[in-house]
Design an enzyme around this catalytic site. Structure first.
Site, PDB file in Angstrom:
ATOM      1  N   SER A   1       0.822  -1.202   0.000  1.00  0.00           N
ATOM      2  CA  SER A   1       0.000   0.000   0.000  1.00  0.00           C
ATOM      3  C   SER A   1       0.869   1.271   0.000  1.00  0.00           C
ATOM      4  O   SER A   1       1.638   1.466  -0.930  1.00  0.00           O
ATOM      5  CB  SER A   1      -0.940  -0.043   1.203  1.00  0.00           C
ATOM      6  OG  SER A   1      -2.055   0.724   0.936  1.00  0.00           O
TER       7      SER A   1
ATOM      8  N   HIS B   1      -7.599  -5.933   1.273  1.00  0.00           N
ATOM      9  CA  HIS B   1      -6.362  -5.151   1.244  1.00  0.00           C
ATOM     10  C   HIS B   1      -5.419  -5.643   2.346  1.00  0.00           C
ATOM     11  O   HIS B   1      -5.663  -5.419   3.522  1.00  0.00           O
ATOM     12  CB  HIS B   1      -6.768  -3.693   1.493  1.00  0.00           C
ATOM     13  CG  HIS B   1      -5.665  -2.704   1.394  1.00  0.00           C
ATOM     14  ND1 HIS B   1      -4.922  -2.520   0.251  1.00  0.00           N
ATOM     15  CD2 HIS B   1      -5.182  -1.809   2.289  1.00  0.00           C
ATOM     16  CE1 HIS B   1      -4.049  -1.551   0.452  1.00  0.00           C
ATOM     17  NE2 HIS B   1      -4.172  -1.113   1.691  1.00  0.00           N
TER      18      HIS B   1
HETATM   19  C1  GTR Z   1      -5.280   4.395   2.529  1.00  0.00           C
HETATM   20  C2  GTR Z   1      -4.806   5.278   1.411  1.00  0.00           C
HETATM   21  C3  GTR Z   1      -4.192   4.423   0.359  1.00  0.00           C
HETATM   22  C4  GTR Z   1      -3.248   3.385   0.914  1.00  0.00           C
HETATM   23  C5  GTR Z   1      -3.650   2.841   2.266  1.00  0.00           C
HETATM   24  C6  GTR Z   1      -2.567   2.102   3.034  1.00  0.00           C
HETATM   25  O1  GTR Z   1      -5.977   5.053   3.495  1.00  0.00           O
HETATM   26  O2  GTR Z   1      -5.907   5.980   0.914  1.00  0.00           O
HETATM   27  O3  GTR Z   1      -3.573   5.244  -0.616  1.00  0.00           O
HETATM   28  O4  GTR Z   1      -1.961   3.852   0.950  1.00  0.00           O
HETATM   29  O5  GTR Z   1      -4.142   3.809   3.093  1.00  0.00           O
HETATM   30  O6  GTR Z   1      -1.416   2.503   3.044  1.00  0.00           O
HETATM   31  O7  GTR Z   1      -2.917   1.101   3.662  1.00  0.00           O
END
Ligand code: GTR
Length: 418
Positions: free
Chosen positions: A257, A399
């Site tokens: 991420s 995620h």
């Molecule tokens: C979220 C963000 C993403 C991603 C994520 C993470 O809130 O919007 O771009 O980077 O965090 O790092 O888990």
């Protein structure tokens, strides 16, 4: 009947002429489940999760130089076009590392040659950065397999998930950094915490490496926090170059991420990294900005104003005018190895936009090896698509970074490194 004949005939032709680098694909292309699209759309009405609502867009051509001239070979790409694109990303997206001089030193603070019941050596190294009498420590933790000829390739994780995921004592184990499994496959595994280099908060760049190296008023292209984390990965690379057990020519940098965004930028800025793995890096990472699918440039700048250079805000709601898109960032990794992966429920990170980004970076990889080819159609679920030095998978689920992802990273490593 006639149509059916043509369909079968053209499918047969397509297979007959498929480039040799293509992975076999059974199962159709992945598409987001309607239920996920509906659920996310209801929760976040200002963002688009519908494929049919993606605006039409034209991507800038990585192979057309600023002069308008077409770049037709690897020599010209390396000679000037790569540098042009790198500069565009420094100016418009991630920012520029200041030229402030600093000293660095490495200190092995602990070593256990009998870690993991003798399977690995645990080494913990403090990388100390000093400037004008002040200093900052990056704590690098690594396991090196004992029963494998040296030097070995290493997977370096930029950790954005906190200490419980990277426990050196191995009392707590996490799929996010599956050290035992990586050692079992003959690789070294290393990690540093992003917060050692720059804490992930918006404090006007007072703390971390910005506090140490920034001087005077920060210009619009001053480095943000992602660039700082990428810089930290390069300091770990500096250490690897001094460790005879690590093969400096086979270092993979990876992140999840926000860590995945930083890993891509680390690989773009520092060509010593032989492989880059971007796990669900999404907006500001692998995903094409012009698609405006899930997270957008406007939203990422308002939620995380410290991640990028301040000039990046110019492109909020104005993506079509950006002189780059993220396929050009992926192209900066060529001809080194690049692996992008996504998760099926993580539409915020735009899995299809990340695949298309990789697909549109291919003309640059093909300057180095013409046989590199992946289909334009989206990859199937849970089935990596790889060709020479590029790879992609979309995993089922949320995620995260899981052992399932790592196993595919290591399959890719086996093909590229061994
Ligand atoms: C979220 C963000 C993403 C991603 C994520 C993470 O809130 O919007 O771009 O980077 O965090 O790092 O888990």
């Amino acid at each position: 009947m006639k149509n059916r004949f043509f369909l079968i005939a053209s499918l047969a032709l397509a297979f007959a002429f498929a480039p040799s680098g293509l992975s076999a694909q059974s199962g159709g292309s992945w598409h987001a489940s309607e239920e996920t699209v509906e659920r996310l759309s209801k929760g976040q009405t200002e963002f688009n999760y519908h494929e049919e609502k993606v605006p039409s867009y034209t991507l800038p051509d990585p192979l057309t130089a600023l002069s308008g001239k077409k770049v037709r070979n690897a020599r010209k790409w390396i000679g000037f076009r790569r540098g042009e694109i790198l500069e565009l990303f420094r100016k418009n997206v991630y920012g520029r590392v200041p030229e402030t001089p600093y000293q660095k030193s490495f200190k092995v603070v602990s070593e256990d040659k009998n870690a993991m019941e003798g399977a690995a050596t645990l080494r913990q190294v403090d990388i100390t950065i000093t400037a004008d009498g002040r200093s900052l420590d990056i704590h690098l933790t690594m396991f090196v397999p004992n029963k494998v000829p040296k030097p070995v390739p290493v997977y370096l994780l930029i950790d954005n998930r906190g200490p419980a995921n990277i426990d050196a004592s191995r009392q707590v184990k996490s799929e996010f950094w599956p050290a035992e499994e990586v050692i079992g496959r003959g690789y070294a595994i290393a990690v540093f915490r992003n917060a050692d280099v720059d804490p992930d908060n918006f404090d006007e760049f007072k703390d971390g490496i910005h506090g140490l190296l920034d001087r005077g008023v920060r210009p619009p292209d001053a480095w943000g926090t992602l660039a700082a984390w990428a810089w930290g990965a390069s300091r770990c690379m500096d250490y690897f170059e001094t460790d005879p057990e690590i093969d400096r020519n086979r270092v993979a940098v990876l992140g999840h991420s926000r860590g995945g965004k930083a890993a891509l930028w680390a690989g773009a800025e520092d060509q010593r990294f032989a492989m880059v793995i971007s796990n669900e890096s999404g907006c500001g990472g692998a995903a094409l900005a012009r698609r405006r699918f899930g997270e957008t440039v406007a939203r990422i700048n308002s939620a995380f104003p410290h991640w990028f250079c301040s000039y990046y805000r110019t492109w909020a709601g104005n993506e079509d005018a950006m002189p780059v898109d993220m396929h050009m960032l992926l192209a900066l990794i060529a001809p080194r190895a690049l692996y992008v992966d996504c998760a099926a429920d993580d539409l915020w990170g735009d899995p299809r936009g990340s695949y298309l980004s990789l697909y549109n970076a291919l003309p640059v990889f093909r300057l180095f090896d013409k046989t590199t080819a992946i289909p334009e159609a989206m990859a199937p679920l849970n089935k990596p698509v790889t060709s020479n030095s590029v790879g992609y998978h979309i995993r089922n689920g949320a995620h995260n970074m899981l052992l399932k992802d790592w196993n595919w990273f290591m399959d890719f490593g086996d093909a590229v490194f061994k």
